[in-house]
Design a protein around this motif. Structure first.
Motif, short mmCIF file in Angstrom:
data_model
loop_
_atom_site.label_atom_id
_atom_site.label_comp_id
_atom_site.label_asym_id
_atom_site.label_seq_id
_atom_site.Cartn_x
_atom_site.Cartn_y
_atom_site.Cartn_z
N PHE A 835 0.82 -1.22 0.00
CA PHE A 835 0.00 0.00 0.00
C PHE A 835 0.86 1.27 0.00
O PHE A 835 0.43 2.33 -0.47
N ASN A 836 2.09 1.21 0.54
CA ASN A 836 2.91 2.41 0.68
C ASN A 836 4.07 2.46 -0.32
O ASN A 836 5.00 3.23 -0.18
N GLN A 837 4.02 1.61 -1.37
CA GLN A 837 5.12 1.55 -2.34
C GLN A 837 4.75 2.29 -3.62
O GLN A 837 4.77 1.74 -4.72
N ASP A 838 4.49 3.58 -3.46
CA ASP A 838 4.13 4.40 -4.62
C ASP A 838 5.25 4.45 -5.65
O ASP A 838 4.99 4.59 -6.86
N SER A 839 6.51 4.34 -5.17
CA SER A 839 7.66 4.45 -6.08
C SER A 839 8.33 3.11 -6.31
O SER A 839 9.54 3.03 -6.51
N HIS A 840 7.54 2.05 -6.30
CA HIS A 840 8.09 0.71 -6.55
C HIS A 840 8.74 0.68 -7.95
O HIS A 840 8.20 1.27 -8.90
N PRO A 841 9.89 0.00 -8.13
CA PRO A 841 10.55 -0.02 -9.45
C PRO A 841 9.69 -0.61 -10.57
O PRO A 841 9.93 -0.33 -11.75
N ALA A 842 8.66 -1.40 -10.20
CA ALA A 842 7.85 -2.05 -11.24
C ALA A 842 6.61 -1.25 -11.60
O ALA A 842 5.78 -1.71 -12.40
N PRO A 876 -3.23 4.82 -4.73
CA PRO A 876 -3.08 5.76 -5.86
C PRO A 876 -2.80 5.06 -7.18
O PRO A 876 -3.26 5.50 -8.23
N MET A 877 -2.04 3.98 -7.11
CA MET A 877 -1.71 3.26 -8.34
C MET A 877 -2.95 2.57 -8.93
O MET A 877 -3.19 2.61 -10.15
N ALA A 921 -8.44 -0.20 -0.79
CA ALA A 921 -7.04 0.17 -0.56
C ALA A 921 -6.95 1.54 0.09
O ALA A 921 -6.14 1.76 1.00
N TYR A 922 -7.80 2.49 -0.34
CA TYR A 922 -7.78 3.81 0.28
C TYR A 922 -8.18 3.73 1.75
O TYR A 922 -7.62 4.42 2.61
N ILE A 923 -9.20 2.92 2.03
CA ILE A 923 -9.66 2.78 3.42
C ILE A 923 -8.56 2.17 4.27
O ILE A 923 -8.24 2.67 5.37
N THR A 924 -7.97 1.09 3.78
CA THR A 924 -6.92 0.42 4.54
C THR A 924 -5.72 1.33 4.74
O THR A 924 -5.15 1.42 5.84
N THR A 925 -5.32 2.02 3.68
CA THR A 925 -4.14 2.90 3.76
C THR A 925 -4.40 4.06 4.71
O THR A 925 -3.51 4.47 5.47
#
Length: 988
Positions: A835-842, A876-877, A921-925
């Motif tokens: 949920f917090n990996q907005d900048s994941h390499p993939a 967000p993704m 996902a928004y609720i959980t995050t």
């Protein structure tokens, strides 16, 4: 012992106590002086023995005697006016005092030159700096028996040697001796005056200089009027213009105080390169003095040694148990070598040698006097004497050694001293050469000649010098302990060989070389070229290279036999027995295996240089080329050096203006293959890629068969990634194919070999080799399908999502979207974005996969949605993907017509599933972020809720869901009053 003043008492008129004394000394024929050479008069007679005869001889004889009293050669003037500074070749340095003095003389700056006895004076005018007036300097020089014994100049230039003004006046006296106004010693002039004249002379002198001399004149007058005074007990009076007595020592003027100060200052700056260079220049000056048999050489060396022993760093190093710096050690080495020259000089007197030995003994007892090794640490491990480079030392193929202390590298440098002495006796110094060459002159090689050895018919000093050097260089000797001692061995060898390379080899010397080379080969345990060597013997590579080069034009067979014998490096031969695998060059065990061999890398480099010289010389001779190759493979164990040899051989074999030497090219390739095998498991070796490219290039030079051979046997030479990305690719480039000039059949054969290699590599290492294999095989359908299947199989076996996405993008680029989609789905199945990996390499890969599925159609889109929901948990993704998919209709028909007129709705299948996942996902995050939120992040959270509302509103009842979500947050986190206040202000 006479009072000190008596030593310089000259020409006082005979008093009443000795009537007629002067007349008695004046008897004899003046013509008898004509039978004596002026040199003998100047060097062997005291002036008091001829002063009264001097007044009676003809004027030409007077001038001749006085002329020869002054130094006759300009070489000494030059030596005492420079510190051994050597300007760059072809240049003339105006800073050198001799050069400046010569310029002053040539410009007419010297005038009013007067010689009174053994005293010379004159004025020297020097132009001032721009805008400044001309300067006038008064110079005085005292001399005795062809030596300048003291100098004085108004410039007060304190330096080690003479200033430019002293040089100018001295050169004027040498070059224009007949123009110098001559006067007898002042005592002789005074003896010709009567009482009234003497009184007038003294009074005028005092009147002219009363402020300086009046107190001295009154004191001397008081002592003379006192009958019992010491001055009246001495017969005669001092005369500074009359020269010294024959019993007095005479030497060139040297400012001892300035030398001591200069050395002290330079040693205090010992860490700087310039200081070391200046000290070496002073050592060169000592050598120059010794060469000219100048007694000041030993005198200057004593002064320098005393200052070296007062170096405060010596006590500090001894206290810390530390070793000297390298520069300081080298300076002490030079100091020791000079003392060897001084003490062993055949021209010194026994009493002088005894005094020097006493001095050396006294210095040696000082605590700060450094050891020969230059270290003060006494706990270093010592090598067990070979007589006891022990059972472990007596291995097969090695022997015991009798010379644990070699002649070359010895602290006293016996071979170097003897060789230099013998060469010095053979040196030709042409009298016609200019002392001070013009700026356009070139540096000339020192000429040597055969000087016969007295009592030894057929021998010459030049022959002996060559024999002595080869005996020392070829001696089998153990490598000494300690880094500096080993470095000294290397430097001593190089210095000796540099001396030999100055000698032009005539037929006589070539015969000596051949004889000595044969003796070295048959010398047994006493020779470093013998059949059996001690395990830790000093290698013979440097000496052998000189012998090989020198003998090759005259006796090639002997030259090769000697060089091949010298290729050995016994310490490594016993460490890596024949047939055993060699360890990695980066293996720490290897570097610790020989802790004493500090210069092992240098020795291996010299070994490589010897091998390179043989390879180059053997070009065109298959017999010697293969012999050299065998020796290289047996004796050289460094991959880097083997690679250098391979490169050198390839360059030599392929000249630009001649056809290639195929034998030498094959040897270059064989060496390269050996390096590949040795370093195959050295994954981190940085030169591997460079070596692989070079090997392919070398094989290309030989021909297509060589290239295909390395492709077919790649597994023993290269890693899969090297073979697939470098070997196969480079071997099939347009430039390579053009170079090989193959017909269609042979070109296809080469391509087939490369494709087979690529497929094998892909199976071995699919992660790094799958894409290169697909690229190489894309023009062959069967091979391409095989490569694609390897990728699919590897995906099930753990091929990572990053590699799968890379191959998938390649497939799309090649116009295969369905295969790209297939690989993308396999990649998504392995992916997990939290949920917090907005900048994941993939992230970009996922967005690309979504775009690809959307372009293919609703069916592919429906199939990928569950994978996205399962793999991506970043709100967000998910909302970004959802928004992209709702902007346009998915898919294109087979003929390019759209299958759907309207975009898909977010609340309908298949996107409703993605919408639910994004909302969840928004609720959980949100709950996750609120758990540990700080006030400084409140603003970010409000923005995050704003983006969440946009996603909620995509659903038909989205506004109700979002309101309920906010109410839940307000109740759950009501303790965060400030945050909840911000929520109400923004969302109500």
């Amino acid at each position: 012992m006479d009072p000190p003043a008596a030593k310089r008492s000259r020409g006082c008129p005979a008093g009443p106590e000795e009537p007629g004394a002067g007349a008695a000394r004046g008897r004899g024929r003046p013509e008898a002086l004509l039978d004596l050479s002026a040199k003998r008069v100047a060097e062997s007679w005291a002036f008091e023995q001829v002063e009264e005869r001097f007044s009676r001889v003809p004027e030409p004889v007077q001038k001749r005697i006085v002329f020869w009293s002054f130094p006759r050669s300009e070489r000494e003037i030059c030596m005492y006016s420079s510190l051994g500074y050597q300007p760059p070749e072809g240049e003339h340095d105006a800073r050198v005092p001799f050069t400046r003095g010569l310029h002053l003389l040539q410009s007419g700056a010297v005038d009013r030159v007067l010689q009174v006895g053994f005293h010379l004076s004159g004025n020297v005018r020097e132009p001032g700096a721009p805008g400044e007036p001309e300067r006038l300097f008064h110079v005085s020089i005292s001399f005795d028996r062809c030596k300048i014994t003291s100098v004085s100049c108004g410039c007060d230039n304190r330096d080690l040697f003479y200033c430019a003004h002293v040089v100018a006046l001295s050169l004027y006296r040498i070059r224009h001796a007949r123009q110098v106004e001559l006067r007898l010693p002042i005592s002789e002039t005074l003896s010709q005056m009567n009482r009234d004249q003497l009184q007038k002379f003294v009074q005028y002198l005092i009147s002219a200089h009363h402020t300086e001399v009046l107190p001295t004149a009154q004191r001397l007058a008081d002592e003379i009027l006192l009958l019992g005074s010491e001055i009246n007990l001495v017969h005669g009076a001092p005369d500074p213009t009359a020269g010294a007595g024959i019993e007095d020592a005479n030497c060139w003027h040297l400012d001892e105080e300035q030398i001591q100060e200069q050395v002290k200052q330079l040693l205090s700056n010992g860490g700087y390169y310039g200081a070391s260079q200046q000290l070496r220049s002073m050592f060169s000056k000592v050598r120059e003095m010794l060469r000219m048999r100048d007694s000041n050489g030993a005198r200057m060396l004593i002064l320098m040694t005393e200052q070296f022993l007062q170096d405060p760093r010596l006590a500090l190093w001894r206290q810390q148990g530390a070793g000297m710096t390298d520069r300081c050690r080298q300076l002490w080495d030079e100091l020791g070598a000079l003392w060897v020259c001084v003490v062993l000089s055949p021209h010194c007197k026994p009493e002088e040698r005894a005094g020097w030995l006493q001095l050396l003994g006294r210095w040696d007892k000082l605590d700060v006097c450094p050891l020969e090794e230059g270290n003060y640490s006494f706990d270093s491990p010592r090598l067990q004497p070979a007589s006891a480079p022990s059972p472990e030392l007596l291995q097969k193929g090695s022997t015991c050694i009798t010379n644990t202390e070699g002649w070359v590298g010895h602290p006293l440098d016996p071979i170097g001293c003897l060789c230099r002495a013998l060469l010095e006796a053979c040196r030709l110094e042409e009298e016609t050469l200019a002392l001070y060459p013009d700026s356009g002159s070139e540096k000339r090689k020192v000429p040597y000649q055969h000087v016969p050895v007295p009592g030894s018919p057929g021998e010459s000093y030049l022959v002996l010098a060559l024999e002595v050097a080869l005996l020392g260089l070829g001696q089998q000797r153990a490598l000494p302990e300690g880094l500096y001692a080993q470095d000294k061995v290397v430097r001593s060898e190089e210095q000796l060989l540099a001396l030999l390379e100055e000698v032009d080899l005539d037929e006589r010397l070539v015969q000596v070389l051949r004889k000595q080379a044969a003796l070295l080969l048959e010398g047994g345990p006493f020779s470093g070229f013998g059949e059996v060597l001690f395990r830790e013997s000093v290698p013979m590579h440097t000496c052998a290279r000189y012998l090989f080069t020198a003998l090759l034009p005259h006796d090639p067979d002997l030259a090769y036999r000697l060089a091949l014998r010298a290729m050995r490096l016994p310490v490594l031969e016993t460490a890596f027995p024949a047939g055993d695998p060699h360890p990695s060059p980066l293996d720490p065990i290897t570097s610790n295996r020989f802790p004493r061999w500090f210069i092992l890398g240098h020795l291996e480099t010299r070994q490589c240089e010897l091998a390179s010289a043989m390879l180059t010389a053997a070009k065109g001779d298959p017999k010697w080329l293969h012999a050299v190759l065998g020796s290289i493979q047996q004796n050289i164990h460094s991959p880097a050096l083997l690679f250098k040899l391979a490169q050198d051989a390839c360059k030599t074999a392929t000249p630009a203006s001649a056809p290639p030497d195929t034998t030498l090219l094959g040897i270059a390739l064989e060496l390269g293959l050996q390096v590949m095998r040795m370093t195959l498991n050295t994954m981190t070796w940085r030169r591997r890629r460079e070596m692989v490219r070079w090997l392919v290039s070398c094989a290309t030079e030989i021909g297509p068969q060589a290239l295909m051979n390395i492709m077919q046997n790649w597994y023993s030479l290269f890693t899969p990634v090297e073979a697939a990305t470098i070997v196969a690719v480079t071997g099939t480039t347009h430039a390579t194919l053009l170079r090989l000039q193959l017909d269609t059949a042979r070109r296809e054969e080469l391509w087939a070999c490369a494709r087979t290699l690529a497929l094998q590599c892909a199976m071995k290492d699919p992660q790094n080799c799958a894409l290169p294999a697909l690229t190489l095989c894309e023009k062959n359908h069967a091979a391409f399908e095989a490569a694609y299947q390897i990728v699919l199989d590897a995906a099930a076996g753990g091929l990572g999502h990053a590699h799968l996405f890379t191959v998938a993008r390649y497939m799309e680029h090649r116009g295969l979207p369905l295969r790209a989609y297939k690989l993308a789905t396999l990649a998504l199945a392995q992916l997990s974005i939290a949920f917090n990996q907005d900048s994941h390499p993939a992230v970009n890969d996922v967005l690309w996969a979504c775009s690809l599925s959307h372009s293919l159609g609703r069916h592919e889109l429906s199939a990928i949605v569950p994978l996205i929901v399962r793999s991506v948990h970043c709100a967000p993704m998910l909302s970004d993907i959802l928004r992209r998919w709702t902007l346009s209709a998915p898919g294109l028909g087979p003929l390019g017509a759209r299958r759907a007129a309207k975009p898909l709705g977010a609340d309908r299948a298949p996107l409703c599933q993605l919408l639910d996942a994004a909302v969840a996902a928004y609720i959980t995050t949100s709950h996750s972020r609120l758990t540990h939120i700080s006030p400084r992040h409140y603003g970010d959270f409000i923005e995050f809720l704003g983006k969440a509302r946009e996603t909620f509103l995509l659903a038909p009842d989205g506004h109700l869901q979002f309101a309920q979500f906010l109410e839940n947050l307000k109740q759950t986190y009501k303790g965060k009053k400030k945050l909840m206040l911000l929520v109400r202000e923004r969302f109500g």
